[in-house]
Design a protein around this motif. Structure first.
Motif, short mmCIF file in Angstrom:
data_model
loop_
_atom_site.label_atom_id
_atom_site.label_comp_id
_atom_site.label_asym_id
_atom_site.label_seq_id
_atom_site.Cartn_x
_atom_site.Cartn_y
_atom_site.Cartn_z
N GLY A 192 23.19 -2.31 39.36
CA GLY A 192 23.20 -0.84 39.40
C GLY A 192 24.56 -0.20 39.48
N ARG A 193 25.50 -0.83 40.22
CA ARG A 193 26.81 -0.19 40.40
C ARG A 193 27.74 -0.36 39.20
NH1 ARG A 193 27.18 3.96 43.97
NH2 ARG A 193 25.57 3.58 45.53
N LEU A 194 27.22 -0.89 38.10
CA LEU A 194 27.96 -0.81 36.84
C LEU A 194 27.91 0.59 36.28
CD1 LEU A 194 27.78 -3.97 37.01
CD2 LEU A 194 27.64 -3.96 34.52
N TYR A 195 27.12 1.47 36.88
CA TYR A 195 26.96 2.85 36.42
C TYR A 195 27.40 3.82 37.52
CZ TYR A 195 24.25 0.88 32.57
OH TYR A 195 23.87 0.16 31.46
N SER A 198 23.79 5.69 40.76
CA SER A 198 22.89 4.56 40.95
C SER A 198 22.22 4.64 42.30
CB SER A 198 23.65 3.23 40.83
OG SER A 198 22.82 2.14 41.17
N SER A 199 21.00 4.13 42.37
CA SER A 199 20.28 4.02 43.64
C SER A 199 20.72 2.80 44.43
CB SER A 199 18.78 3.90 43.35
OG SER A 199 18.53 2.69 42.64
N PHE A 227 16.43 3.26 34.54
CA PHE A 227 17.07 4.36 35.24
C PHE A 227 15.99 5.11 36.01
CE2 PHE A 227 20.10 3.20 32.11
CZ PHE A 227 21.34 3.56 32.60
N HIS A 228 16.18 5.18 37.33
CA HIS A 228 15.19 5.91 38.12
C HIS A 228 15.31 7.39 37.78
CE1 HIS A 228 12.80 7.44 41.41
NE2 HIS A 228 12.40 6.19 41.65
N PRO A 229 14.19 8.07 37.52
CA PRO A 229 14.27 9.46 37.07
C PRO A 229 14.84 10.42 38.11
CG PRO A 229 12.09 8.52 36.63
CD PRO A 229 12.81 7.55 37.51
N THR A 230 14.61 10.14 39.40
CA THR A 230 14.92 11.17 40.39
C THR A 230 15.89 10.68 41.46
OG1 THR A 230 12.86 10.55 41.55
CG2 THR A 230 12.76 12.43 40.06
N MET A 231 17.17 10.70 41.11
CA MET A 231 18.24 10.56 42.11
C MET A 231 18.58 11.96 42.61
SD MET A 231 19.31 7.41 42.58
CE MET A 231 20.96 7.71 43.23
N HIS A 331 18.91 1.90 38.23
CA HIS A 331 18.04 1.50 39.34
C HIS A 331 17.72 0.01 39.35
CE1 HIS A 331 15.16 2.07 42.51
NE2 HIS A 331 14.11 1.75 41.77
N PHE A 332 17.36 -0.57 38.18
CA PHE A 332 16.82 -1.93 38.18
C PHE A 332 17.02 -2.56 36.81
CE2 PHE A 332 13.60 -5.25 38.23
CZ PHE A 332 13.54 -5.65 39.56
#
Length: 525
Positions: A192-195, A198-199, A227-231, A331-332
């Motif tokens: 995730g932390r490549l972006y 991120s969650s 990508f989780h829709p709701t950060m 996210h995943f």
């Protein structure tokens, strides 16, 4: 260089690694290594719960079907069947070790609903604190029985004659250590932390995938990133994830005009699979809209969702307006290190569980609340398998690797994140992917067997991010179709996606279980 030995080495401290350590430590000497603190993981941040078909009018077949639909028919059916059939047992296992799940006034388990699920089947603990409650319980259970090393980064996997026989690590003081074991278990989490948004915990930088690649293990389906829709994002600053359970309780996605953005997009509207919701939000934002989660329908929001409410306080977001500003965030990853049904990778002696592993359960897009479940199911599987294995007659003193002081040219973390988001993000095309691939390749060093380059903690992280970014980009170039978490605007639709839209409408026809199909996956090694 100091040497440490065990029967099993576990790398990572998420739910998969901790649960495997708990099970294995009953009969084996177990060492657990984590590059941060023991409670630094995605699992402890997990607000969503665990999916299990335990409610009335629900069954493992319905859970199976929802998982396959969300995964765009790219799942490995055997693995999905294993996951969903074991889910009720997993809930009972966690209750047996002392996890207190939320219950109604009749003392029945409270069941929530999240995106992609057609039934209420999500078990939670502490409202939106499921991961935290489970992880804290597991940490207490393993501490007396497992040797734990925190703030120590696994540098490389060590191999001998085609076997993974150990790891080399470096601690915060710059000391190197060699660990040897018959069984090495990767449980390092995702990417995730490549972006930039991120969650994921800040430690989740694709380390396990990069190490497995350098050691020669097969990788599969790395292009599929959810990508989780709701950060929760305010003034371009992310404050954390807003659980899908919020939409499960009736919250709706709206733009600044109050228009419902999921109307007409999918039959499940706001509870459509995550890839569809994330793309819709992304495209709305590209068109200049601000997207909000309208929570005004939810009574006692602060009591029901204490973690999210606290995030809003931190971000100075007024819950009383009923609108939470959101944006999609990494996210995943559905792909990972290829494993069999027992967590074995293609490199003997190396296992992978949790998000770093590819088991095939998620297909092209993970169904909500199947991740904590996967971690525990396959921790059970790997422990069961290791207990059955005979003692190995392999060399227990791997060649001490050469530590070379080479100067590597590596980009800054923010540069890597920006390149990934712009070129290998929610919507992709060939030109952007080719740019990213060539950009990453200028930083990839040439390695030979048992060669270690002396790097700092941060440099190791950046090397792993560059390696994993390149692997994801290369995989995304190879898949010339849009499916699940991999959307190519130059190949926007496949026949399977058109069939999927018809199939969702006709979901009640259970005989269509037999129509589920898989496609050939991209394998890198």
């Amino acid at each position: 260089m100091k040497m440490r030995k065990a029967d099993v080495i576990i790398i990572g401290s998420g739910i998969a690694g901790l649960y495997a350590a708990y099970l294995l430590s009953s009969k084996k000497k177990v060492i657990l290594i984590t590059k941060g603190k023991l409670d630094h993981s995605n699992s402890i941040l997990a607000q969503g719960g665990i999916a299990a078909a335990i409610g009335k009018n629900d069954s493992w077949k319905h859970h199976f079907q929802d998982t396959i639909i969300a995964g765009h028919y790219h799942n490995v059916e055997e693995a999905v069947r294993c996951l969903v059939q074991n889910a009720p047992k997993i809930i009972q296992q966690l209750i047996d070790i002392g996890v207190t799940f939320d219950r109604d006034h009749h003392r029945n388990l409270e069941l929530g609903r999240e995106g992609g699920h057609h039934n209420r089947r999500i078990v939670h603990a502490g409202g939106d604190s499921t991961g935290k409650i489970i992880i804290e319980k597991l940490i207490k259970l393993i501490k007396p029985h497992v040797t734990i090393y925190e703030d120590e980064m696994v540098y490389e996997l060590l191999t001998h004659n085609g076997n993974c026989v150990g790891v080399i690590t470096k601690n915060m003081q710059g000391e190197y250590f060699i660990y040897q074991a018959d069984h090495i278990v990767l449980a390092t989490g995702g990417i995730g932390r490549l972006y930039p948004i991120s969650s994921n915990d800040h430690t989740i930088t694709g380390d396990g995938i990069a190490m497995a690649y350098r050691a020669g293990a097969d990788l599969i389906d790395l292009e599929f990133i959810q990508f989780h829709p709701t950060m929760l994002v305010h003034n371009s600053i992310p404050f954390g994830l807003v659980s899908e359970a919020v939409r499960g309780e009736g919250a709706r996605l709206v733009n600044q005009k109050g228009e419902l953005i999921m109307e007409g997009i999918h039959p499940l509207k706001d509870l459509a699979p995550r890839d569809i919701v994330a793309r819709t939000i992304y495209l709305s934002m590209q068109n200049g809209d601000q997207v909000y989660l309208d929570i005004s329908i939810i009574k006692d929001f602060t009591k029901r969702f204490p973690t999210i409410s606290k995030m809003c306080e931190t971000g100075h977001i007024d819950i009383n307006t009923g609108l939470l500003p959101i944006a999609p965030g990494a996210h995943f990853i559905m792909g990972g290190v290829k494993t069999n049904a027992y967590g074995e990778t293609t490199l003997k002696g190396l296992y992978a569980i949790g998000e770093v592993a590819y088991t095939g359960v998620h297909g092209a897009n993970r169904l909500a609340s199947n991740s904590l479940l996967e971690g525990v199911v396959f921790a059970n599987k790997v422990a069961e398998y290791i207990f059955m294995r005979p003692k190995k007659n392999i060399r227990r003193d791997p060649m001490i690797p050469q530590i070379q002081k080479l100067k590597l040219s590596l980009p800054e973390i923010k540069e890597i994140q920006d390149v990934m988001m712009k070129n290998v993000g929610i919507i992709r095309d060939e030109a952007s992917l080719l740019f990213a691939k060539e950009w990453f390749e200028q930083f990839l060093p040439k390695f030979h067997s048992n060669m270690i380059i002396d790097l700092s903690f941060e440099e190791i992280t950046r090397l792993n991010m560059v390696t994993t970014g390149w692997l994801i980009t290369t995989s995304a170039l190879k898949r010339t179709e849009s499916r699940g978490g991999h959307f190519r605007k130059d190949y926007p639709y496949s026949n399977d996606e058109k069939w999927l839209k018809r199939y969702i409408v006709r979901r009640s026809e259970e005989n269509e279980f037999n129509q589920v199909k898989n496609v050939t996956s991209t394998v890198l090694h």
